[in-house]
Design an enzyme around this catalytic site. Structure first.
Site, PDB file in Angstrom:
ATOM      1  N   GLY A   1     -10.784 -18.083 -61.049  1.00 53.60           N
ATOM      2  CA  GLY A   1     -11.142 -17.873 -62.455  1.00 53.60           C
ATOM      3  C   GLY A   1     -10.092 -18.460 -63.385  1.00 53.60           C
TER       4      GLY A   1
ATOM      5  CB  SER B   1     -11.992 -22.342 -66.122  1.00 56.00           C
ATOM      6  OG  SER B   1     -12.808 -21.197 -66.182  1.00 56.00           O
ATOM      7  NE  ARG B   2     -13.434 -16.296 -69.794  1.00 59.04           N
ATOM      8  CZ  ARG B   2     -14.695 -15.952 -69.542  1.00 59.04           C
ATOM      9  NH1 ARG B   2     -15.640 -16.854 -69.631  1.00 59.04           N
ATOM     10  NH2 ARG B   2     -14.984 -14.715 -69.231  1.00 59.04           N
TER      11      ARG B   2
ATOM     12  CG  ASP C   1     -19.925 -16.217 -57.577  1.00 59.68           C
ATOM     13  OD1 ASP C   1     -19.178 -15.270 -57.234  1.00 59.68           O
ATOM     14  OD2 ASP C   1     -20.886 -16.079 -58.348  1.00 59.68           O
ATOM     15  CB  VAL C   2     -14.481 -14.781 -56.090  1.00 59.11           C
ATOM     16  CG1 VAL C   2     -13.524 -15.800 -56.661  1.00 59.11           C
ATOM     17  CG2 VAL C   2     -14.880 -13.740 -57.131  1.00 59.11           C
TER      18      VAL C   2
ATOM     19  CB  SER D   1      -6.436  -3.201 -64.893  1.00 63.85           C
ATOM     20  OG  SER D   1      -6.485  -2.556 -66.143  1.00 63.85           O
TER      21      SER D   1
ATOM     22  CE1 TYR E   1     -11.710  -4.945 -65.095  1.00 63.97           C
ATOM     23  CE2 TYR E   1     -10.387  -3.173 -66.021  1.00 63.97           C
ATOM     24  CZ  TYR E   1     -10.556  -4.513 -65.721  1.00 63.97           C
ATOM     25  OH  TYR E   1      -9.564  -5.410 -66.033  1.00 63.97           O
TER      26      TYR E   1
ATOM     27  CB  ALA F   1     -13.663   2.445 -58.795  1.00 65.89           C
TER      28      ALA F   1
ATOM     29  CE  LYS G   1      -9.384  -5.691 -62.510  1.00 64.75           C
ATOM     30  NZ  LYS G   1      -9.037  -7.036 -62.030  1.00 64.75           N
TER      31      LYS G   1
HETATM   32  P1  NAD Z   1     -11.684 -13.522 -68.748  1.00 65.78           P
HETATM   33  O1  NAD Z   1     -13.026 -12.881 -68.832  1.00 65.78           O
HETATM   34  O2  NAD Z   1     -11.165 -14.277 -69.923  1.00 65.78           O
HETATM   35  O3  NAD Z   1     -11.589 -14.457 -67.466  1.00 65.78           O
HETATM   36  C1  NAD Z   1     -12.087 -14.065 -66.222  1.00 65.78           C
HETATM   37  C2  NAD Z   1     -12.227 -15.273 -65.328  1.00 65.78           C
HETATM   38  O4  NAD Z   1     -12.841 -14.848 -64.091  1.00 65.78           O
HETATM   39  C3  NAD Z   1     -13.127 -16.352 -65.922  1.00 65.78           C
HETATM   40  O5  NAD Z   1     -12.549 -17.618 -65.700  1.00 65.78           O
HETATM   41  C4  NAD Z   1     -14.416 -16.217 -65.129  1.00 65.78           C
HETATM   42  O6  NAD Z   1     -15.145 -17.421 -64.999  1.00 65.78           O
HETATM   43  C5  NAD Z   1     -13.864 -15.762 -63.771  1.00 65.78           C
HETATM   44  N1  NAD Z   1     -14.905 -15.135 -62.962  1.00 65.78           N
HETATM   45  C6  NAD Z   1     -15.697 -14.076 -63.288  1.00 65.78           C
HETATM   46  N2  NAD Z   1     -16.558 -13.818 -62.287  1.00 65.78           N
HETATM   47  C7  NAD Z   1     -16.305 -14.736 -61.311  1.00 65.78           C
HETATM   48  C8  NAD Z   1     -16.863 -14.982 -60.031  1.00 65.78           C
HETATM   49  N3  NAD Z   1     -17.866 -14.241 -59.545  1.00 65.78           N
HETATM   50  N4  NAD Z   1     -16.344 -15.992 -59.294  1.00 65.78           N
HETATM   51  C9  NAD Z   1     -15.331 -16.749 -59.768  1.00 65.78           C
HETATM   52  N5  NAD Z   1     -14.755 -16.569 -60.965  1.00 65.78           N
HETATM   53  C10 NAD Z   1     -15.253 -15.568 -61.732  1.00 65.78           C
HETATM   54  O7  NAD Z   1     -10.693 -12.327 -68.358  1.00 65.78           O
HETATM   55  P2  NAD Z   1      -9.099 -12.187 -68.487  1.00 65.78           P
HETATM   56  O8  NAD Z   1      -8.842 -11.242 -69.586  1.00 65.78           O
HETATM   57  O9  NAD Z   1      -8.437 -13.517 -68.474  1.00 65.78           O
HETATM   58  O10 NAD Z   1      -8.801 -11.380 -67.127  1.00 65.78           O
HETATM   59  C11 NAD Z   1      -8.268 -11.981 -65.958  1.00 65.78           C
HETATM   60  C12 NAD Z   1      -7.951 -10.874 -64.951  1.00 65.78           C
HETATM   61  O11 NAD Z   1      -7.016  -9.962 -65.522  1.00 65.78           O
HETATM   62  C13 NAD Z   1      -9.177 -10.042 -64.551  1.00 65.78           C
HETATM   63  O12 NAD Z   1      -9.094  -9.695 -63.205  1.00 65.78           O
HETATM   64  C14 NAD Z   1      -9.044  -8.809 -65.430  1.00 65.78           C
HETATM   65  O13 NAD Z   1      -9.703  -7.694 -64.871  1.00 65.78           O
HETATM   66  C15 NAD Z   1      -7.535  -8.653 -65.459  1.00 65.78           C
HETATM   67  N6  NAD Z   1      -7.064  -7.859 -66.605  1.00 65.78           N
HETATM   68  C16 NAD Z   1      -7.262  -8.266 -67.891  1.00 65.78           C
HETATM   69  C17 NAD Z   1      -6.810  -7.478 -68.940  1.00 65.78           C
HETATM   70  C18 NAD Z   1      -6.984  -7.865 -70.392  1.00 65.78           C
HETATM   71  O14 NAD Z   1      -6.608  -7.061 -71.262  1.00 65.78           O
HETATM   72  N7  NAD Z   1      -7.506  -9.046 -70.720  1.00 65.78           N
HETATM   73  C19 NAD Z   1      -6.173  -6.261 -68.675  1.00 65.78           C
HETATM   74  C20 NAD Z   1      -5.987  -5.878 -67.346  1.00 65.78           C
HETATM   75  C21 NAD Z   1      -6.436  -6.694 -66.319  1.00 65.78           C
END
Ligand code: NAD
Length: 246
Positions: A11, A13-14, A62-63, A141, A154, A156, A158
Site C-alpha cells: 500500500g 502508493s499513498r 491485493d494483499v 495502531s 479495526y 481487533a 490491529k
Molecule cells: P491510506 O488509506 O491513506 O492508505 C492505505 C493504503 O493501503 C493505500 O495505499 C491502499 O491502496 C492500500 N490498501 C488498502 N487495501 C489494500 C489491499 N487489499 N491490498 C493492497 N493494498 C491495499 O491509510 P494510511 O493512513 O496511510 O494508513 C497506513 C497504515 O497505517 C494502515 O495500516 C493504517 O491502519 C495504519 N494507521 C494509520 C493511522 C492514521 O491516523 N492515518 C493511525 C494508525 C494506524
C-alpha cells in the site's frame, strides 16, 4: 560495488506507506510497492521514488489475494534478488458501532489488515530465511492497544497484528530476522481526512502534543526499524502518537 538494499512496502502508493517508501528510497534503497487502484499513476510514482538514485518496482497486487502476492514477491526477487525489509502497511477501516456492524464489515477489515499481513509475511519470509537476514515492520495502531468505540473490527485487526508480530519475532529470531510493530496515533492522511472537523478537534485536544502527526514522522521510525541501527530491537510495539497513549 555493494548492491543496494531493498524494501517492500505494501500500500505504498499513498499516505503513510508512500512516505515510508520515499524515506527508504532517499537512503539509497531499491523500493518495491504494490497498489490496488487503477487510478494510481505508476510512472509518476516511479519517477518520484527513483529521484534519489535507487530503483523502484511497482506491481498491482491485493494483499488478500495469494496468487497476486506470489506474483508480487516473485517479481521483486527476480528484479532485485532479495528483500531486506518488509513493511506491512496496507490497511483499511470500515467503522461502525458493534450493534450495526455487518459481518461483511468485520470480515473485510480482518481480511485486509490481519490476514493480509500474515500472507505477505509468509511469502517474503521464505526468502529472508534463505539469506538469514531481514526486518519486518507491521503497521498496528494505538487503538489496537486501547480499543475504540465504533472500531471493534479495526481495533481487533490491529491488536491481532501485535500478537502476530511478537510470535513472528520469537519464531524467526534464530534466523536473524526481526519483527516489530508501529502503533501510530492520529496521523493526517486520506484515512483520517474523512473525519469531521469536530471529531478531529476533540481527538487533538486529547493528545499531549496537541496536534495530528504526519506520515513523515511515522516513516522516520519505520526506516530506523528497517536499518541496522535497530539491530537489537525485536518483538516491540513502538508508538508514534504525540503522547496519546502512555
Ligand atoms: P491510506 O488509506 O491513506 O492508505 C492505505 C493504503 O493501503 C493505500 O495505499 C491502499 O491502496 C492500500 N490498501 C488498502 N487495501 C489494500 C489491499 N487489499 N491490498 C493492497 N493494498 C491495499 O491509510 P494510511 O493512513 O496511510 O494508513 C497506513 C497504515 O497505517 C494502515 O495500516 C493504517 O491502519 C495504519 N494507521 C494509520 C493511522 C492514521 O491516523 N492515518 C493511525 C494508525 C494506524
Amino acid at each position: 560495488m555493494e548492491e543496494n538494499k531493498t524494501v517492500l512496502v505494501t500500500g505504498g502508493s499513498r499516505g503513510i506507506g508512500k512516505e515510508i517508501a520515499l524515506k527508504f528510497a532517499k537512503q539509497g534503497y531499491d523500493v518495491i510497492i504494490n497498489y490496488v487502484s487503477d487510478k494510481t499513476d505508476t510512472e509518476e510514482l516511479k519517477k518520484e521514488l527513483e529521484a534519489n538514485g535507487g530503483k523502484a518496482l511497482i506491481v498491482k497486487a491485493d494483499v488478500t489475494n495469494p496468487e497476486q502476492i506470489e506474483n508480487l514477491v516473485k517479481t521483486a526477487i527476480e528484479t532485485f534478488g532479495k528483500i531486506d525489509v518488509l513493511v506491512n502497511n496496507a490497511g483499511i477501516t470500515k467503522d461502525n458501532l458493534l450493534m450495526r456492524m455487518s459481518e461483511e464489515e468485520f470480515d473485510k477489515v480482518i481480511e485486509v489488515n490481519l490476514k493480509g499481513t500474515y500472507l505477505m509475511t509468509k511469502a517474503v519470509t521464505k526468502y529472508m530465511m534463505k539469506k538469514r537476514q531481514g526486518s519486518i515492520i507491521n503497521l498496528s495502531s494505538v487503538v489496537g492497544v486501547t480499543g475504540n468505540a465504533g472500531q471493534c473490527n479495526y481495533a481487533a485487526s490491529k491488536a491481532g497484528i501485535i500478537g502476530f508480530t511478537k510470535s513472528v519475532a520469537k519464531e524467526l529470531a534464530s534466523r536473524n530476522i526481526r519483527a516489530n510493530a508501529i502503533a501510530p496515533g492520529f496521523i493526517a492522511t486520506d484515512m483520517t481526512d474523512v473525519l469531521s472537523d469536530e471529531i478531529k478537534e476533540t481527538i487533538q485536544n486529547q493528545i499531549p502534543l496537541k496536534r495530528m502527526g504526519n506520515a513523515k514522522e511515522v516513516a522516520e521510525l519505520a526506516y530506523f526499524l528497517g536499518s541496522e541501527q535497530s539491530s537489537y530491537i525485536t518483538g516491540q510495539v513502538i508508538h508514534v502518537d504525540g503522547g496519546m497513549v502512555m
